[in-house]
Design a protein around this motif. Sequence first.
Motif, PDB file in Angstrom:
ATOM      1  N   PHE A   1     -27.168 -35.755  10.360  1.00 30.94           N
ATOM      2  CA  PHE A   1     -26.246 -35.088   9.445  1.00 30.94           C
ATOM      3  C   PHE A   1     -25.489 -36.107   8.601  1.00 30.94           C
ATOM      4  N   PHE A   2     -24.987 -37.163   9.233  1.00 31.66           N
ATOM      5  CA  PHE A   2     -24.282 -38.206   8.486  1.00 31.66           C
ATOM      6  C   PHE A   2     -25.200 -38.834   7.453  1.00 31.66           C
ATOM      7  N   ASN A   3     -26.434 -39.139   7.846  1.00 31.07           N
ATOM      8  CA  ASN A   3     -27.384 -39.732   6.898  1.00 31.07           C
ATOM      9  C   ASN A   3     -27.637 -38.812   5.716  1.00 31.07           C
ATOM     10  N   ARG A   4     -27.755 -37.526   5.980  1.00 34.51           N
ATOM     11  CA  ARG A   4     -27.988 -36.557   4.913  1.00 34.51           C
ATOM     12  C   ARG A   4     -26.798 -36.506   3.954  1.00 34.51           C
ATOM     13  N   VAL A   5     -25.587 -36.463   4.490  1.00 35.33           N
ATOM     14  CA  VAL A   5     -24.389 -36.398   3.653  1.00 35.33           C
ATOM     15  C   VAL A   5     -24.222 -37.688   2.855  1.00 35.33           C
ATOM     16  N   ILE A   6     -24.381 -38.829   3.515  1.00 33.18           N
ATOM     17  CA  ILE A   6     -24.212 -40.118   2.835  1.00 33.18           C
ATOM     18  C   ILE A   6     -25.267 -40.317   1.751  1.00 33.18           C
ATOM     19  N   THR A   7     -26.502 -39.970   2.052  1.00 35.66           N
ATOM     20  CA  THR A   7     -27.578 -40.091   1.052  1.00 35.66           C
ATOM     21  C   THR A   7     -27.269 -39.232  -0.161  1.00 35.66           C
ATOM     22  N   HIS A   8     -26.804 -38.013   0.080  1.00 35.55           N
ATOM     23  CA  HIS A   8     -26.489 -37.102  -1.023  1.00 35.55           C
ATOM     24  C   HIS A   8     -25.303 -37.614  -1.851  1.00 35.55           C
ATOM     25  N   THR A   9     -24.267 -38.084  -1.175  1.00 38.57           N
ATOM     26  CA  THR A   9     -23.102 -38.586  -1.921  1.00 38.57           C
ATOM     27  C   THR A   9     -23.450 -39.857  -2.692  1.00 38.57           C
ATOM     28  N   ASN A  10     -24.301 -40.704  -2.124  1.00 35.17           N
ATOM     29  CA  ASN A  10     -24.731 -41.904  -2.855  1.00 35.17           C
ATOM     30  C   ASN A  10     -25.508 -41.531  -4.110  1.00 35.17           C
ATOM     31  N   ALA A  11     -26.356 -40.516  -4.020  1.00 42.24           N
ATOM     32  CA  ALA A  11     -27.102 -40.052  -5.191  1.00 42.24           C
ATOM     33  C   ALA A  11     -26.136 -39.523  -6.249  1.00 42.24           C
ATOM     34  N   MET A  12     -25.102 -38.799  -5.805  1.00 43.73           N
ATOM     35  CA  MET A  12     -24.107 -38.290  -6.753  1.00 43.73           C
ATOM     36  C   MET A  12     -23.336 -39.443  -7.402  1.00 43.73           C
ATOM     37  N   LYS A  13     -23.026 -40.464  -6.631  1.00 44.75           N
ATOM     38  CA  LYS A  13     -22.328 -41.635  -7.179  1.00 44.75           C
ATOM     39  C   LYS A  13     -23.190 -42.338  -8.224  1.00 44.75           C
ATOM     40  N   ASN A  14     -24.506 -42.354  -7.993  1.00 43.16           N
ATOM     41  CA  ASN A  14     -25.416 -42.972  -8.971  1.00 43.16           C
ATOM     42  C   ASN A  14     -25.401 -42.236 -10.302  1.00 43.16           C
ATOM     43  N   TYR A  15     -25.040 -40.969 -10.285  1.00 37.17           N
ATOM     44  CA  TYR A  15     -24.952 -40.183 -11.515  1.00 37.17           C
ATOM     45  C   TYR A  15     -23.535 -40.183 -12.087  1.00 37.17           C
ATOM     46  N   GLY A  16     -22.651 -41.009 -11.515  1.00 36.92           N
ATOM     47  CA  GLY A  16     -21.321 -41.168 -12.090  1.00 36.92           C
ATOM     48  C   GLY A  16     -20.196 -40.432 -11.392  1.00 36.92           C
ATOM     49  N   GLU A  17     -20.490 -39.673 -10.340  1.00 42.39           N
ATOM     50  CA  GLU A  17     -19.444 -38.945  -9.614  1.00 42.39           C
ATOM     51  C   GLU A  17     -18.618 -39.935  -8.797  1.00 42.39           C
ATOM     52  N   LYS A  18     -17.325 -39.724  -8.787  1.00 40.86           N
ATOM     53  CA  LYS A  18     -16.437 -40.563  -7.978  1.00 40.86           C
ATOM     54  C   LYS A  18     -16.064 -39.777  -6.723  1.00 40.86           C
ATOM     55  N   ILE A  19     -16.571 -40.229  -5.583  1.00 36.00           N
ATOM     56  CA  ILE A  19     -16.312 -39.564  -4.307  1.00 36.00           C
ATOM     57  C   ILE A  19     -15.721 -40.602  -3.360  1.00 36.00           C
ATOM     58  N   SER A  20     -14.529 -40.329  -2.855  1.00 32.54           N
ATOM     59  CA  SER A  20     -13.883 -41.269  -1.941  1.00 32.54           C
ATOM     60  C   SER A  20     -14.402 -41.054  -0.522  1.00 32.54           C
ATOM     61  N   ASN A  21     -14.234 -42.065   0.313  1.00 30.26           N
ATOM     62  CA  ASN A  21     -14.610 -41.939   1.717  1.00 30.26           C
ATOM     63  C   ASN A  21     -13.796 -40.845   2.390  1.00 30.26           C
ATOM     64  N   GLN A  22     -12.552 -40.678   1.967  1.00 29.38           N
ATOM     65  CA  GLN A  22     -11.690 -39.624   2.506  1.00 29.38           C
ATOM     66  C   GLN A  22     -12.301 -38.245   2.241  1.00 29.38           C
ATOM     67  N   THR A  23     -12.827 -38.041   1.057  1.00 22.92           N
ATOM     68  CA  THR A  23     -13.462 -36.770   0.701  1.00 22.92           C
ATOM     69  C   THR A  23     -14.700 -36.532   1.558  1.00 22.92           C
ATOM     70  N   ILE A  24     -15.472 -37.580   1.799  1.00 20.93           N
ATOM     71  CA  ILE A  24     -16.678 -37.472   2.624  1.00 20.93           C
ATOM     72  C   ILE A  24     -16.300 -37.116   4.058  1.00 20.93           C
ATOM     73  N   ILE A  25     -15.271 -37.754   4.583  1.00 19.11           N
ATOM     74  CA  ILE A  25     -14.810 -37.476   5.949  1.00 19.11           C
ATOM     75  C   ILE A  25     -14.354 -36.023   6.063  1.00 19.11           C
ATOM     76  N   GLU A  26     -13.582 -35.572   5.105  1.00 14.26           N
ATOM     77  CA  GLU A  26     -13.105 -34.182   5.130  1.00 14.26           C
ATOM     78  C   GLU A  26     -14.272 -33.205   5.039  1.00 14.26           C
ATOM     79  N   LYS A  27     -15.254 -33.511   4.221  1.00 10.67           N
ATOM     80  CA  LYS A  27     -16.442 -32.660   4.093  1.00 10.67           C
ATOM     81  C   LYS A  27     -17.180 -32.580   5.425  1.00 10.67           C
ATOM     82  N   ILE A  28     -17.366 -33.711   6.069  1.00 11.26           N
ATOM     83  CA  ILE A  28     -18.078 -33.735   7.344  1.00 11.26           C
ATOM     84  C   ILE A  28     -17.335 -32.917   8.388  1.00 11.26           C
TER      85      ILE A  28
END
Length: 152
Positions: A63-90
């Motif tokens: 699950f962590f790998n899936r979320v991190i991979t997805h957020t990294n792909a979003m960051k590559n397209y210019g989205e700014k996602i903080s680690n705090q946001t990722i933690i809250e999402k998880i």
Amino acid sequence: MIHQCVDDAYFEKIVGAVTSQEAWKILEKCNERVEQLKKVKLETMSCQYELMQMENNEKIVDFFNRVITHTNAMKNYGEKISNQTIIEKILRTLNPKFDHIVVAIEESKKIGEITIEELQGSLEAHEQRLIERKTEKPGDHQALQAHTSKRE
């Protein structure tokens, strides 16, 4: 000069341009389409991210790998996602069997101070305990049944 600075795909688009200004305008139009495509792709990925949930039989590491991979792909397209946001999402989207550990983590640690790695480690340790409890010894279950049968 412009011809020497572009890759083959862009070169094919500007090869017929007579002036540098004409070649530059062609490149600008191509990049406008790329930006529009990025925007649409990011919107789609954001929607997928919002709908993402942990599956019933999914392991924490997967699950962590899936979320991190997805957020990294979003960051590559210019989205700014903080680690705090990722933690809250998880924490919001974990399987319900982790609800009590999520509450414990929220109560014992300031969510703003925990890292993704620390969260993953805590959840993996809890998952391991759940797995160990599920794989109880067959003899223990039979002894409990025999004891219950004698009472009846």
